[in-house]
Design a protein around this motif. Structure first.
Motif, PDB file in Angstrom:
ATOM      1  N   ILE A 156       0.836  -1.212   0.000  1.00  0.00           N
ATOM      2  CA  ILE A 156       0.000   0.000   0.000  1.00  0.00           C
ATOM      3  C   ILE A 156       0.864   1.252   0.000  1.00  0.00           C
ATOM      4  O   ILE A 156       0.611   2.219  -0.723  1.00  0.00           O
ATOM      5  CB  ILE A 156      -0.948  -0.004   1.217  1.00  0.00           C
ATOM      6  N   LEU A 157       1.921   1.234   0.841  1.00  0.00           N
ATOM      7  CA  LEU A 157       2.787   2.400   0.953  1.00  0.00           C
ATOM      8  C   LEU A 157       3.552   2.682  -0.329  1.00  0.00           C
ATOM      9  O   LEU A 157       3.933   3.823  -0.597  1.00  0.00           O
ATOM     10  CB  LEU A 157       3.773   2.216   2.108  1.00  0.00           C
ATOM     11  N   SER A 213       4.288   6.378   0.632  1.00  0.00           N
ATOM     12  CA  SER A 213       5.325   6.443   1.665  1.00  0.00           C
ATOM     13  C   SER A 213       6.150   7.725   1.530  1.00  0.00           C
ATOM     14  O   SER A 213       6.511   8.372   2.526  1.00  0.00           O
ATOM     15  CB  SER A 213       6.238   5.220   1.572  1.00  0.00           C
ATOM     16  N   ARG A 214       6.443   8.096   0.290  1.00  0.00           N
ATOM     17  CA  ARG A 214       7.207   9.334   0.080  1.00  0.00           C
ATOM     18  C   ARG A 214       6.385  10.552   0.506  1.00  0.00           C
ATOM     19  O   ARG A 214       6.921  11.519   1.071  1.00  0.00           O
ATOM     20  CB  ARG A 214       7.615   9.446  -1.383  1.00  0.00           C
ATOM     21  N   LEU A 215       5.070  10.534   0.256  1.00  0.00           N
ATOM     22  CA  LEU A 215       4.202  11.644   0.655  1.00  0.00           C
ATOM     23  C   LEU A 215       4.162  11.772   2.173  1.00  0.00           C
ATOM     24  O   LEU A 215       4.237  12.886   2.717  1.00  0.00           O
ATOM     25  CB  LEU A 215       2.792  11.446   0.093  1.00  0.00           C
ATOM     26  N   ILE A 216       4.044  10.607   2.867  1.00  0.00           N
ATOM     27  CA  ILE A 216       4.016  10.630   4.334  1.00  0.00           C
ATOM     28  C   ILE A 216       5.334  11.185   4.879  1.00  0.00           C
ATOM     29  O   ILE A 216       5.360  12.010   5.803  1.00  0.00           O
ATOM     30  CB  ILE A 216       3.742   9.224   4.893  1.00  0.00           C
ATOM     31  N   PHE A 217       6.423  10.750   4.276  1.00  0.00           N
ATOM     32  CA  PHE A 217       7.744  11.238   4.700  1.00  0.00           C
ATOM     33  C   PHE A 217       7.866  12.749   4.465  1.00  0.00           C
ATOM     34  O   PHE A 217       8.361  13.497   5.327  1.00  0.00           O
ATOM     35  CB  PHE A 217       8.846  10.499   3.938  1.00  0.00           C
ATOM     36  N   LEU A 272       9.559  15.141  -1.839  1.00  0.00           N
ATOM     37  CA  LEU A 272       8.577  14.521  -2.731  1.00  0.00           C
ATOM     38  C   LEU A 272       9.228  13.963  -3.984  1.00  0.00           C
ATOM     39  O   LEU A 272       8.554  13.342  -4.812  1.00  0.00           O
ATOM     40  CB  LEU A 272       7.504  15.543  -3.118  1.00  0.00           C
ATOM     41  N   GLY A 273      10.523  14.205  -4.127  1.00  0.00           N
ATOM     42  CA  GLY A 273      11.230  13.713  -5.301  1.00  0.00           C
ATOM     43  C   GLY A 273      11.149  14.642  -6.479  1.00  0.00           C
ATOM     44  O   GLY A 273      11.468  14.246  -7.606  1.00  0.00           O
ATOM     45  N   LEU A 274      10.716  15.869  -6.229  1.00  0.00           N
ATOM     46  CA  LEU A 274      10.605  16.830  -7.317  1.00  0.00           C
ATOM     47  C   LEU A 274      11.948  17.502  -7.559  1.00  0.00           C
ATOM     48  O   LEU A 274      12.807  17.575  -6.674  1.00  0.00           O
ATOM     49  CB  LEU A 274       9.541  17.890  -6.976  1.00  0.00           C
TER      50      LEU A 274
END
Length: 292
Positions: free
Chosen positions: A9-10, A22-26, A82-84
């Motif tokens: 799910i993450l 998972s990246r959004l939560i982080f 967010l990896g942007l």
């Protein structure tokens, strides 16, 4: 098995993006931690500059400036989490700034620069009563873009910093002493020397009036209905209004008690004798005038 489901799910992609859950939560955790960190650093910074005994206005300005700068950094770190591509955002921001300048929005940067000068030179300070750009009030704050004044009737006035720095500034409470001036008119039939003596005695007896420089009275104008005098008394700045109110009421009572007339504006009308002229006109047959 449950762990694999949770991991699955993450690692799912958020619709229409390349960002995993998972990246959004982080990234959200980084953002929240960044906001708390900014507030903590701003508080620590304020306590640090308080030891330097800087004026409240300067400390308030520097604290706001630092907070805005740190929030920009937190926003960039959030985007990076967010990896942007943050570099592209910085380039884009630079382009926007250039566009803003090209569209004639230099006032924004002028206000910032003016705010820096106001905080550095300090022609005004927190809590002082001033006149800025024709507006009168107590200085409530000096921000990055504007200065706020609070009027005596509790109105909040916001003035762009460029107008504050670019116009004359009248600071009414910076100096420790001020001169209270009270204007009063006496009739032409009154004794001017006696009127001046009464006013001088009134000011010398007032407990809030300073004796150095001593009080004085000058004749300011020979008006239509009165000889205008001005009572001048030096006092502490905080006592100015009390002294002015007391002297205004006191000089009225003193002149009334001593028989010094304070005239009101009046106009004398002189009526010429017209009976003889009317008789001559009637004798010439021009017309009949009834004088009864």
């Amino acid at each position: 098995m449950d762990g694999e489901v949770s991991n699955g799910i993450l690692e799912q992609m958020i619709p229409y993006t390349d960002i995993t859950l998972s990246r959004l939560i982080f990234a959200m955790a980084v953002l929240i931690a960044g906001i708390f960190t900014v507030k903590l650093l701003a508080r620590i910074f304020r306590k640090g500059i308080e030891k330097a005994k800087l004026p409240d206005l300067t400390m308030h300005f520097l604290e706001n400036f630092l907070s805005i700068l740190l929030y920009v950094i937190v926003a960039l770190v959030f985007l990076k989490s967010l990896g942007l591509d943050v570099d592209s955002y910085v380039v884009g921001l630079s382009a926007v700034i250039g566009l803003v300048l090209g569209l004639g929005m230099q006032d924004t940067f002028t206000n910032i620069a003016s705010g820096v000068w106001v905080a550095a030179v300090r022609p005004i300070d927190m809590g002082e009563m001033v006149i800025l750009n024709g507006q009168t009030g107590k200085v409530k704050s000096v921000g990055i873009m504007s200065t706020e004044l609070l009027t005596a009737d509790n109105q909040l006035i916001t003035i762009p910093n460029k107008l504050v720095w670019g116009s004359s500034i009248v600071n009414m409470t910076r100096m420790p002493t001020r001169r209270a001036s009270v204007d009063v008119g006496i009739s032409y039939s009154s004794d001017i020397e006696q009127a001046i003596k009464i006013a001088i005695d009134l000011m010398k007896r007032h407990p809030l009036v300073l004796q150095d420089p001593g009080p004085s009275v000058i004749a300011t104008e020979l008006a239509n209905s009165s000889v205008n005098l001005q009572l001048r008394a030096w006092t502490k700045t905080g006592d100015l209004m009390a002294v002015k109110n007391n002297l205004t009421a006191g000089i009225f009572e003193a002149y009334k008690r001593e028989g010094i007339e304070i005239p009101f504006p009046q106009m004398d009308i002189h009526v010429k004798e017209i009976k003889r002229e009317a008789t001559e006109i009637q004798a010439k047959g021009i017309g009949i005038i009834n004088l009864d």
